[in-house]
Design a protein around this motif. Structure first.
Motif, PDB file in Angstrom:
ATOM      1  N   ASP A   1     -18.966   3.298   7.516  1.00 18.50           N
ATOM      2  CA  ASP A   1     -19.579   2.822   6.114  1.00 18.50           C
ATOM      3  C   ASP A   1     -18.977   1.648   5.699  1.00 18.50           C
ATOM      4  OD1 ASP A   1     -17.004   3.404   5.181  1.00 18.50           O
ATOM      5  OD2 ASP A   1     -17.829   5.764   4.693  1.00 18.50           O
ATOM      6  N   LEU A   2     -19.724   1.125   4.728  1.00 23.07           N
ATOM      7  CA  LEU A   2     -19.246  -0.340   4.243  1.00 23.07           C
ATOM      8  C   LEU A   2     -18.325  -0.395   2.932  1.00 23.07           C
ATOM      9  CD1 LEU A   2     -22.558  -2.148   4.387  1.00 23.07           C
ATOM     10  CD2 LEU A   2     -20.998  -2.000   6.191  1.00 23.07           C
ATOM     11  N   ASP A   3     -17.653   1.020   2.985  1.00 21.25           N
ATOM     12  CA  ASP A   3     -16.745   0.951   1.757  1.00 21.25           C
ATOM     13  C   ASP A   3     -15.331   0.159   2.353  1.00 21.25           C
ATOM     14  OD1 ASP A   3     -15.753   2.798   3.692  1.00 21.25           O
ATOM     15  OD2 ASP A   3     -14.845   4.061   1.964  1.00 21.25           O
ATOM     16  N   LEU A   4     -14.615  -0.245   1.368  1.00 19.31           N
ATOM     17  CA  LEU A   4     -13.173  -0.976   1.597  1.00 19.31           C
ATOM     18  C   LEU A   4     -12.295  -0.341   0.957  1.00 19.31           C
ATOM     19  CD1 LEU A   4     -14.737  -4.678   0.840  1.00 19.31           C
ATOM     20  CD2 LEU A   4     -14.545  -3.468   3.001  1.00 19.31           C
ATOM     21  N   PRO A   5     -11.812   0.758   1.713  1.00 18.86           N
ATOM     22  CA  PRO A   5     -10.543   1.401   1.132  1.00 18.86           C
ATOM     23  C   PRO A   5      -9.192   0.396   0.994  1.00 18.86           C
ATOM     24  CG  PRO A   5     -10.882   2.124   3.244  1.00 18.86           C
ATOM     25  CD  PRO A   5     -12.077   1.152   3.238  1.00 18.86           C
ATOM     26  N   GLY A   6      -8.437   0.783   0.055  1.00 20.62           N
ATOM     27  CA  GLY A   6      -7.374   0.218  -0.219  1.00 20.62           C
ATOM     28  C   GLY A   6      -6.165   0.860  -0.418  1.00 20.62           C
ATOM     29  N   VAL A   7      -4.983   0.508  -0.534  1.00 18.07           N
ATOM     30  CA  VAL A   7      -3.888   1.167  -1.017  1.00 18.07           C
ATOM     31  C   VAL A   7      -2.992   0.486  -2.131  1.00 18.07           C
ATOM     32  CG1 VAL A   7      -2.575   0.067   0.865  1.00 18.07           C
ATOM     33  CG2 VAL A   7      -1.993   2.535   0.191  1.00 18.07           C
ATOM     34  N   ALA A   8      -2.269   1.178  -2.870  1.00 16.53           N
ATOM     35  CA  ALA A   8      -1.333   0.183  -4.033  1.00 16.53           C
ATOM     36  C   ALA A   8      -0.424  -0.371  -3.163  1.00 16.53           C
ATOM     37  CB  ALA A   8      -0.687   1.196  -4.886  1.00 16.53           C
ATOM     38  N   TRP A   9      -0.069  -1.590  -3.833  1.00 16.00           N
ATOM     39  CA  TRP A   9       1.064  -2.155  -3.201  1.00 16.00           C
ATOM     40  C   TRP A   9       2.473  -1.558  -3.194  1.00 16.00           C
ATOM     41  CZ3 TRP A   9       5.928  -4.357  -3.842  1.00 16.00           C
ATOM     42  CH2 TRP A   9       6.242  -5.594  -3.055  1.00 16.00           C
ATOM     43  N   PHE A  10       3.076  -1.660  -2.119  1.00 13.04           N
ATOM     44  CA  PHE A  10       4.338  -0.595  -1.952  1.00 13.04           C
ATOM     45  C   PHE A  10       5.340  -1.161  -1.060  1.00 13.04           C
ATOM     46  CE2 PHE A  10       1.701   1.068   1.488  1.00 13.04           C
ATOM     47  CZ  PHE A  10       2.680   1.364   2.412  1.00 13.04           C
ATOM     48  N   ALA A  11       6.572  -0.957  -1.347  1.00 11.62           N
ATOM     49  CA  ALA A  11       7.607  -1.507  -0.384  1.00 11.62           C
ATOM     50  C   ALA A  11       8.644  -0.313  -0.179  1.00 11.62           C
ATOM     51  CB  ALA A  11       8.389  -2.728  -1.165  1.00 11.62           C
ATOM     52  N   MET A  12       8.992  -0.390   1.037  1.00 12.98           N
ATOM     53  CA  MET A  12      10.058   0.859   1.482  1.00 12.98           C
ATOM     54  C   MET A  12      11.550   0.255   1.107  1.00 12.98           C
ATOM     55  SD  MET A  12       7.784   2.843   2.137  1.00 12.98           S
ATOM     56  CE  MET A  12       8.801   4.269   3.044  1.00 12.98           C
ATOM     57  N   ILE A  13      12.357   1.189   0.938  1.00 10.64           N
ATOM     58  CA  ILE A  13      13.747   0.426   0.511  1.00 10.64           C
ATOM     59  C   ILE A  13      14.732   1.498   1.327  1.00 10.64           C
ATOM     60  CG2 ILE A  13      15.393   0.272  -0.999  1.00 10.64           C
ATOM     61  CD1 ILE A  13      13.544  -0.134  -3.076  1.00 10.64           C
ATOM     62  N   ASP A  14      15.842   0.795   1.978  1.00 12.22           N
ATOM     63  CA  ASP A  14      16.710   1.493   2.803  1.00 12.22           C
ATOM     64  C   ASP A  14      17.781   2.090   2.018  1.00 12.22           C
ATOM     65  OD1 ASP A  14      18.580  -0.826   2.918  1.00 12.22           O
ATOM     66  OD2 ASP A  14      18.236  -1.125   4.758  1.00 12.22           O
ATOM     67  N   ALA A  15      18.887   2.728   2.615  1.00  8.13           N
ATOM     68  CA  ALA A  15      20.071   3.036   1.813  1.00  8.13           C
ATOM     69  C   ALA A  15      21.047   1.938   1.377  1.00  8.13           C
ATOM     70  CB  ALA A  15      20.907   3.913   2.765  1.00  8.13           C
ATOM     71  N   GLY A  16      20.910   0.741   1.911  1.00  4.80           N
ATOM     72  CA  GLY A  16      21.653  -0.433   1.502  1.00  4.80           C
ATOM     73  C   GLY A  16      20.898  -1.119   0.514  1.00  4.80           C
ATOM     74  N   GLY A  17      19.642  -0.787   0.049  1.00  2.00           N
ATOM     75  CA  GLY A  17      18.969  -1.411  -0.939  1.00  2.00           C
ATOM     76  C   GLY A  17      17.820  -2.459  -0.212  1.00  2.00           C
ATOM     77  N   ARG A  18      17.882  -2.886   0.817  1.00  2.00           N
ATOM     78  CA  ARG A  18      17.126  -3.703   1.392  1.00  2.00           C
ATOM     79  C   ARG A  18      15.644  -3.422   1.505  1.00  2.00           C
ATOM     80  NH1 ARG A  18      18.043  -4.911   7.457  1.00  2.00           N
ATOM     81  NH2 ARG A  18      18.259  -2.926   7.208  1.00  2.00           N
ATOM     82  N   TRP A  19      14.610  -4.086   1.248  1.00  2.00           N
ATOM     83  CA  TRP A  19      13.316  -3.444   1.167  1.00  2.00           C
ATOM     84  C   TRP A  19      12.454  -4.502   2.177  1.00  2.00           C
ATOM     85  CZ3 TRP A  19       9.404  -6.638  -0.867  1.00  2.00           C
ATOM     86  CH2 TRP A  19       9.486  -7.839  -1.637  1.00  2.00           C
ATOM     87  N   VAL A  20      11.199  -3.820   2.298  1.00  2.00           N
ATOM     88  CA  VAL A  20      10.259  -4.552   3.191  1.00  2.00           C
ATOM     89  C   VAL A  20       8.905  -4.044   2.799  1.00  2.00           C
ATOM     90  CG1 VAL A  20      10.392  -2.703   5.085  1.00  2.00           C
ATOM     91  CG2 VAL A  20       9.685  -5.230   5.456  1.00  2.00           C
ATOM     92  N   ARG A  21       7.869  -4.838   2.833  1.00  2.00           N
ATOM     93  CA  ARG A  21       6.600  -4.496   2.596  1.00  2.00           C
ATOM     94  C   ARG A  21       5.892  -4.406   4.034  1.00  2.00           C
ATOM     95  NH1 ARG A  21       1.022  -7.488   0.970  1.00  2.00           N
ATOM     96  NH2 ARG A  21      -0.191  -5.640   0.459  1.00  2.00           N
TER      97      ARG A  21
END
Length: 317
Positions: free
Chosen positions: A119-139
């Motif tokens: 189908d032609l729908d364009l599913p998206g997802v909210a902007w999110f980032a993962m964070i590790d135990a040391g506080g670093r993050w990545v999208r």
């Protein structure tokens, strides 16, 4: 922009067609994910060009194998109602710590592009980032399914996260307190200008404004919008009309004849909507050509108003 309805419409074309497959440019191993030292805020992260905020999640490098998520931050646009009834568009920052399901979904590979009909729908997802135990993050990037779209496992995992809101940032006012009190939208399209930009203008249908109680909303059209394909107006004032006032206005409108050719563009217009909001709207240009437009069950009907009717409307509230 609101037109005849105030709802914000989402793309939901469910026609079957050949699968439109985006190029898989961000798969594992194609580039190193950009791991940041410390999380600050949604506003700063999305403004940071290193975060690839404008990039599709399909195009981003995947979650690094040596990055172990301990938390997640979701940045989402929300509509927030104030105590005075007005509404603001806000950036909501939400944090969560239960990320095993999302992490597992992010580790999934691309599916082979084997679907024969998508189908032609364009599913998206909210902007999110993962964070590790040391506080670093990545999208992280997201794998694609057999149609080349975001894998449903990731979208489901994000939707089922347990999150708490830690901050909201007001981005813009969407509805003023005055518009909310009047029962009007902050912005609305001048449908007279919209309809008359396309020929032929509707003249043949009956002009039959509702007899029931109505609400009047007056809008100002900035010069930059006048003459456009769908001129946008900003709320000026409004509120429910007394029954006697509307009866008098309706009686003044009914004898109007066909709209005359006119090149002028209105800088103000009035919108009359049934108080029950059950369909049927009347638009009246308050200057310019003074045309009137009725949208009802029988279709649209354009008629020629007058400066006298416009003056009567201006004095109605």
């Amino acid at each position: 922009m609101a037109g005849r309805t105030a709802a914000v419409a989402a793309l939901a074309l469910l026609l079957l067609a050949g699968c439109a497959r985006p190029a898989a440019v961000g798969g594992p191993g194609t580039a190193a994910a950009d791991v940041h030292d410390a999380w600050t805020s949604c506003a700063k992260a999305i403004d940071d060009p290193r975060s690839s905020a404008g990039a599709s999640a399909l195009e981003l490098p995947r979650l690094p194998a040596d990055f172990t998520p301990a938390g997640v931050v979701v940045c989402a646009m929300d509509l927030q109602t104030r105590a005075d009834g007005g509404q603001d568009e806000v950036m909501a920052e939400r944090h969560g710590s239960k990320v095993d399901g999302l992490t597992a979904a992010l580790r999934l590979p691309d599916k082979p592009l084997t679907a024969t009909a998508c189908d032609l729908d364009l599913p998206g997802v909210a902007w999110f980032a993962m964070i590790d135990a040391g506080g670093r993050w990545v999208r992280p990037g997201i794998a694609h399914d057999d149609c080349g779209k975001l894998r449903i496992e990731v979208r489901d995992a994000v939707e089922h996260l347990e999150l708490r809101t830690v901050a909201t940032t007001v981005l813009a006012e969407m509805k003023s307190a005055a518009a909310a009190k009047a029962g009007c939208e902050q912005q609305w399209s001048d449908m007279v200008g919209t309809v008359t930009s396309n020929e032929p203008a509707p003249q043949e249908h009956p002009f039959d404004p509702p007899k029931s109680d109505v609400r009047l909303c007056v809008y100002t059209v900035p010069a930059s919008e006048q003459g456009s394909a769908k001129p946008a107006g900003t709320f000026e004032r409004g509120g429910p009309l007394p029954a006697a006032t509307w009866t008098a206005l309706r009686s003044a409108m009914l004898p109007a004849g066909p709209a005359r050719p006119c090149p002028a563009h209105a800088s103000r217009f009035a919108l009359f909507r049934p108080a029950a909001d059950n369909g049927g709207e009347v638009y009246v240009e308050l200057d310019g050509c003074y045309r009137m437009l009725w949208f009802g069950p029988s279709g649209a009907a354009l008629r020629q108003g007058s400066a006298a009717i416009a003056d009567q409307i201006t004095k109605a509230l």
